[in-house]
Enzyme design. Sequence first.
Site, PDB file in Angstrom:
ATOM      1  N   ALA A 143     -13.874  46.522 -24.672  1.00  0.00           N
ATOM      2  CA  ALA A 143     -14.974  46.079 -25.537  1.00  0.00           C
ATOM      3  C   ALA A 143     -14.876  44.577 -25.786  1.00  0.00           C
ATOM      4  O   ALA A 143     -15.884  43.852 -25.722  1.00  0.00           O
ATOM      5  CB  ALA A 143     -14.923  46.846 -26.861  1.00  0.00           C
ATOM      6  N   GLY A 170     -13.311  42.422 -23.866  1.00  0.00           N
ATOM      7  CA  GLY A 170     -13.546  41.767 -22.571  1.00  0.00           C
ATOM      8  C   GLY A 170     -15.034  41.555 -22.327  1.00  0.00           C
ATOM      9  O   GLY A 170     -15.458  40.497 -21.847  1.00  0.00           O
ATOM     10  N   GLY A 214      -6.593  42.655 -23.092  1.00  0.00           N
ATOM     11  CA  GLY A 214      -6.950  43.405 -24.292  1.00  0.00           C
ATOM     12  C   GLY A 214      -7.932  44.503 -23.955  1.00  0.00           C
ATOM     13  O   GLY A 214      -7.980  44.981 -22.810  1.00  0.00           O
ATOM     14  N   SER A 215      -8.723  44.883 -24.938  1.00  0.00           N
ATOM     15  CA  SER A 215      -9.581  46.057 -24.759  1.00  0.00           C
ATOM     16  C   SER A 215     -10.826  45.731 -23.929  1.00  0.00           C
ATOM     17  O   SER A 215     -11.256  44.572 -23.852  1.00  0.00           O
ATOM     18  CB  SER A 215     -10.000  46.583 -26.131  1.00  0.00           C
ATOM     19  OG  SER A 215     -10.767  45.605 -26.781  1.00  0.00           O
ATOM     20  N   CYS A 238      -0.825  49.058 -21.154  1.00  0.00           N
ATOM     21  CA  CYS A 238      -2.103  49.158 -20.439  1.00  0.00           C
ATOM     22  C   CYS A 238      -1.988  50.122 -19.264  1.00  0.00           C
ATOM     23  O   CYS A 238      -2.793  51.026 -19.115  1.00  0.00           O
ATOM     24  CB  CYS A 238      -2.549  47.786 -19.972  1.00  0.00           C
ATOM     25  SG  CYS A 238      -1.288  46.892 -19.088  1.00  0.00           S
ATOM     26  N   GLU A 242      -7.885  41.336 -17.986  1.00  0.00           N
ATOM     27  CA  GLU A 242      -6.982  42.486 -17.813  1.00  0.00           C
ATOM     28  C   GLU A 242      -7.269  43.430 -18.970  1.00  0.00           C
ATOM     29  O   GLU A 242      -6.830  43.184 -20.095  1.00  0.00           O
ATOM     30  CB  GLU A 242      -5.518  42.028 -17.874  1.00  0.00           C
ATOM     31  CG  GLU A 242      -5.097  41.102 -16.765  1.00  0.00           C
ATOM     32  CD  GLU A 242      -4.954  41.796 -15.417  1.00  0.00           C
ATOM     33  OE1 GLU A 242      -5.208  43.005 -15.322  1.00  0.00           O
ATOM     34  OE2 GLU A 242      -4.596  41.102 -14.457  1.00  0.00           O
TER      35      GLU A 242
HETATM   36  P1  NAD Z   1      -8.260  43.721 -28.575  1.00  0.00           P
HETATM   37  O1  NAD Z   1      -9.278  43.557 -27.508  1.00  0.00           O
HETATM   38  O2  NAD Z   1      -8.665  44.287 -29.867  1.00  0.00           O
HETATM   39  O3  NAD Z   1      -7.607  42.307 -28.931  1.00  0.00           O
HETATM   40  C1  NAD Z   1      -6.996  41.493 -27.947  1.00  0.00           C
HETATM   41  C2  NAD Z   1      -7.138  40.036 -28.349  1.00  0.00           C
HETATM   42  O4  NAD Z   1      -8.516  39.666 -28.338  1.00  0.00           O
HETATM   43  C3  NAD Z   1      -6.611  39.699 -29.741  1.00  0.00           C
HETATM   44  O5  NAD Z   1      -5.963  38.447 -29.669  1.00  0.00           O
HETATM   45  C4  NAD Z   1      -7.896  39.586 -30.552  1.00  0.00           C
HETATM   46  O6  NAD Z   1      -7.780  38.762 -31.690  1.00  0.00           O
HETATM   47  C5  NAD Z   1      -8.845  38.987 -29.544  1.00  0.00           C
HETATM   48  N1  NAD Z   1     -10.267  39.210 -29.816  1.00  0.00           N
HETATM   49  C6  NAD Z   1     -10.853  40.205 -30.535  1.00  0.00           C
HETATM   50  N2  NAD Z   1     -12.196  40.064 -30.530  1.00  0.00           N
HETATM   51  C7  NAD Z   1     -12.469  38.977 -29.780  1.00  0.00           C
HETATM   52  C8  NAD Z   1     -13.675  38.341 -29.347  1.00  0.00           C
HETATM   53  N3  NAD Z   1     -14.890  38.791 -29.693  1.00  0.00           N
HETATM   54  N4  NAD Z   1     -13.584  37.268 -28.527  1.00  0.00           N
HETATM   55  C9  NAD Z   1     -12.382  36.817 -28.110  1.00  0.00           C
HETATM   56  N5  NAD Z   1     -11.211  37.363 -28.501  1.00  0.00           N
HETATM   57  C10 NAD Z   1     -11.248  38.432 -29.322  1.00  0.00           C
HETATM   58  O7  NAD Z   1      -7.082  44.551 -27.892  1.00  0.00           O
HETATM   59  P2  NAD Z   1      -5.730  45.065 -28.553  1.00  0.00           P
HETATM   60  O8  NAD Z   1      -6.079  46.181 -29.492  1.00  0.00           O
HETATM   61  O9  NAD Z   1      -4.946  43.909 -29.051  1.00  0.00           O
HETATM   62  O10 NAD Z   1      -4.968  45.648 -27.270  1.00  0.00           O
HETATM   63  C11 NAD Z   1      -5.136  46.959 -26.825  1.00  0.00           C
HETATM   64  C12 NAD Z   1      -5.995  47.019 -25.578  1.00  0.00           C
HETATM   65  O11 NAD Z   1      -5.536  46.080 -24.622  1.00  0.00           O
HETATM   66  C13 NAD Z   1      -5.909  48.354 -24.878  1.00  0.00           C
HETATM   67  O12 NAD Z   1      -7.199  48.752 -24.463  1.00  0.00           O
HETATM   68  C14 NAD Z   1      -5.065  48.087 -23.650  1.00  0.00           C
HETATM   69  O13 NAD Z   1      -5.242  48.953 -22.582  1.00  0.00           O
HETATM   70  C15 NAD Z   1      -5.426  46.681 -23.339  1.00  0.00           C
HETATM   71  N6  NAD Z   1      -4.374  46.023 -22.564  1.00  0.00           N
HETATM   72  C16 NAD Z   1      -4.599  45.761 -21.248  1.00  0.00           C
HETATM   73  C17 NAD Z   1      -3.605  45.186 -20.465  1.00  0.00           C
HETATM   74  C18 NAD Z   1      -3.821  44.886 -19.008  1.00  0.00           C
HETATM   75  O14 NAD Z   1      -3.043  44.156 -18.411  1.00  0.00           O
HETATM   76  N7  NAD Z   1      -4.850  45.397 -18.385  1.00  0.00           N
HETATM   77  C19 NAD Z   1      -2.377  44.867 -21.049  1.00  0.00           C
HETATM   78  C20 NAD Z   1      -2.185  45.135 -22.404  1.00  0.00           C
HETATM   79  C21 NAD Z   1      -3.208  45.710 -23.156  1.00  0.00           C
END
Ligand code: NAD
Length: 473
Positions: free
Chosen positions: A224, A226, A221-222, A277, A243
Amino acid sequence: MDPFRLVINGKKIPTGKCFEVLNPADEKVAGLAPLARKKDLDAAVGAAERAFEKWRDVPEARRQAACMKIASKIEKNAEELAQLLTREQGKPLNGLGSRWEIGGAVAWTRYTASLSLPVKVLQDNNEGRVELHRKPIGVVGSITPWNFPVLIAIWHIIPAVLSGNTVICKPSPFTPLSTLRLIELMNEVLPKGVVNCIAGKDKLGAAMASHEGIGKIVFTGSCATGQKIMANAAETMKRLTLELGGNDAGIVLGDVDPGEIAEGLFWGAFINGGQTCAALKRLYVHDDVYDDVCDELVAFARKMKIGKGSAEDVVIGPVQNERQYDIVAGLVRNAKRKGRVLLGGNPAKLRRKLGEKGYFYPPTIIADLDNGDRLVDEEQFGPVLPVIRYRRVEEAIDKANDNPNGLGGSVWSRNVDKARKIASRMECGSVWINKHGMIQPNAPFGGVKRSGFGVEFAEEGLQEYTDIQVVFS
Ligand code: NAD
């Protein structure tokens, strides 16, 4: 509309409360997801802990066979999963869309199921024998994003269970339905409690990151989020694979044939509507070929059909959610002040054509931008590509590296040796020559700098789900 259910301890569990999941192509309700509370998380952790006591000792060959059966289950139910994925995620059924993602899930599961973690003998002589064993960690928490919900869940879950762990998966609240169904299918194969699925909002993810019973978090995910997970996981000293976001640069050298590379550049940037990503997110093009590369890219992009993912001839769907749409639209508005819009940039026309509803944004290419412009510096995660002109290769390498992210990168040239030398200087976890973003299950994938740490795929990815124990005898 029947709500989906949580999957805990091999059972489908209804919850008192549900939340609506919207179809991004028409903003109508695609399905109702169960809203897990803290007590559901605790129940899932309890089930996973109990299952771990037995699963850890199941011989590796049987765990491999179970993963192979999961692959066949997904394959048998591929069309149902693909339709559901398109409904909640928006991506097209065809092209590099839902059917491709489900096919990828099958292929990744099969490949991963063939991996193993043999005991490594470090020494065996008169002084004694020293063996390195890989032991499962325990309960793994998997937190996934909304761009490739099924494939990313597979990337987390299969290596975890193959190496003897048990799992609790929490999909993104934007796309939980296909993951819930995927994990129902897995439970037709696996012993109860080995893989559990709880849907909920962001705070459920935060509760997982700090949960005493979870030994590792694998998160995609993002950046922030992470960072928040790292902070939350510190107290329980969880193992982490993160990731995170990318802002991949592509460097096009002056010797390319623009017509030849246009297709690769386009799909490198616009795969999954740019919501990938490791997509190409900044394109640095040498002055000698700048105008021609822009022209060929735009000409190729114009041929692509955008629309509702359920239409068989569409290859690019809507942006997945309103929040992301607003980010994309804001970055384009800002970029228009300085850049030259070569394609797209105005969603109103497309939205009118598609019935006003849905988060449709046209593929957009904006030239004459530079580092320091928001569309170049920030991750757009949508169907927009900034193009930057350069004159010296050194300048392009410096600008490509001048970013906190380091997920992927690419170099485009007829001279592969020259391209490899430039590639080796790019600060990123994966680098491609004359293509971008082509990941595969036999090659480790992960980011450097703020794109995270740890890798997925291949033996190195499998090892991330283990602790080392060294046995001296
Ligand atoms: P996000 O970080 O908003 O959410 C991802 C997940 O994290 C969701 O399930 C969300 O509910 C959960 N989440 C949110 N806040 C949390 C917290 N405080 N603690 C634990 N979990 C929490 O990301 P998104 O908007 O779903 O995805 C987009 C981002 O993901 C982009 O920045 C993209 O580059 C990245 N991404 C990276 C990869 C990679 O392999 N590097 C792959 C896909 C997406």
